[in-house]
Design an enzyme around this catalytic site. Structure first.
Site, PDB file in Angstrom:
ATOM      1  CB  CYS A  31      -1.243   0.035   0.946  1.00  0.00           C
ATOM      2  SG  CYS A  31      -2.384   1.381   1.489  1.00  0.00           S
TER       3      CYS A  31
ATOM      4  CG  HIS B 180      -4.052  -3.612   2.453  1.00  0.00           C
ATOM      5  ND1 HIS B 180      -3.191  -2.757   2.951  1.00  0.00           N
ATOM      6  CD2 HIS B 180      -4.912  -2.312   1.998  1.00  0.00           C
ATOM      7  CE1 HIS B 180      -3.282  -2.133   3.151  1.00  0.00           C
ATOM      8  NE2 HIS B 180      -4.626  -1.453   2.135  1.00  0.00           N
TER       9      HIS B 180
ATOM     10  CD  GLU C 168      -2.631  -6.277   5.046  1.00  0.00           C
ATOM     11  OE1 GLU C 168      -2.626  -4.708   5.210  1.00  0.00           O
ATOM     12  OE2 GLU C 168      -1.397  -6.670   3.880  1.00  0.00           O
TER      13      GLU C 168
END
Length: 212
Positions: free
Chosen positions: A82, A192, A194
Site C-alpha cells: 500500500c 493488501h 493481509e
C-alpha cells in the site's frame, strides 16, 4: 529459519500483517520493529503503510528508519504494501511530498470525476474493495496465483512508474493503473495481501520462499 522484520513507523496495519505472515511462515521468526539494527539484521523486510503519504514520510524520518529502509531495499527480499509501495517512488501528488526515490516515477490521484465502470456507473474515490489483478510479467511472487485473481484495495492514489519494465501487475478502475511493481529484490503492491484471503496468503507465503 528465516527472520522477517515488519517495519513499524507508526503508520501501518501491523497486527494484521504480522498475523498473516506468521500464519504462512510457521517455524520462522516474524517480528514488528522500529529498531534500525533489527531491520538491518533481518533476512527479509516488509514495509507496510496506511494513511497519508506526507505523514508516513515524516514519521519514517522521525524514527530514523529511512537509512534502514534504503539499505534493506538494496540488499534483501523486500515487500512493500500500500503506502509502503508508494513511498518507494520519487514523488507523490498527495501533499506534494518527495518519496524515497528507490524507484523512478510519481504517485498520482484517481480523477474525482468522469470515472466509470464497465457497467457505466460512476466509480467512487477512494477505490475500496476487491478487484482483479492482471499480471504483466512472470514472477516467483505470482506462483500459484491465477492471472486476474482478486485482491483487496483501499486507496485514492496509485504509482505511475517511469520505467514500464518494473510493472508487475495492473488493475482496472476507471482506468488501468499499476497495482504491483517488481525490480530485483523488491516486490511492492498497492493492494493488501493481509486482507486478501487465500490469494493474499499465497502471495505472502511466496515472499517467504522467494530467492531473488
Amino acid at each position: 529459519m528465516t527472520t522477517v522484520a515488519i517495519l513499524d513507523y507508526g503508520m501501518g496495519n501491523l497486527r494484521s500483517v504480522a498475523k498473516a505472515i506468521e500464519h504462512v511462515a510457521p517455524g520462522h521468526e516474524v517480528f514488528v520493529t522500529s529498531d534500525p539494527a533489527r531491520v538491518a539484521a533481518a533476512e527479509r523486510v516488509v514495509f507496510p503503510g496506511q494513511g497519508a503519504m506526507p505523514d508516513c514520510m515524516r514519521e519514517l524520518d522521525a524514527r530514523g528508519l529511512r537509512p534502514a529502509v534504503m539499505q534493506a531495499a538494496a540488499s534483501k527480499p523486500f515487500l512493500g504494501i500500500c503506502i509502503g509501495q508508494q513511498m518507494l517512488f520519487d514523488h507523490s501528488a498527495e501533499g506534494d511530498v518527495p518519496g524515497l526515490g528507490i524507484l523512478r516515477g510519481e504517485v498520482v490521484r484517481f480523477p474525482d470525476a468522469a470515472m466509470q465502470g464497465a457497467d457505466g456507473l460512476r466509480l467512487k474515490v477512494p477505490h475500496m474493495g476487491w478487484n482483479e489483478v492482471w499480471q504483466r510479467q512472470p514472477h516467483p511472487m505470482w506462483d500459484g496465483i491465477p492471472d486476474g485473481e482478486r485482491f483487496y484495495f483501499v486507496h485514492s492514489y496509485f504509482v505511475a512508474p517511469a520505467d514500464d519494465d518494473i510493472v508487475a501487475a495492473q488493475t482496472d478502475y476507471g482506468l488501468r493503473f499499476t497495482s504491483a511493481v517488481a525490480r530485483a529484490n523488491i516486490f511492492a503492491a498497492q493492494f493488501h495481501p493481509e486482507k486478501s484471503a487465500a490469494a493474499g496468503l499465497r502471495l505472502l507465503a511466496n515472499f517467504i520462499r522467494w530467492q531473488p
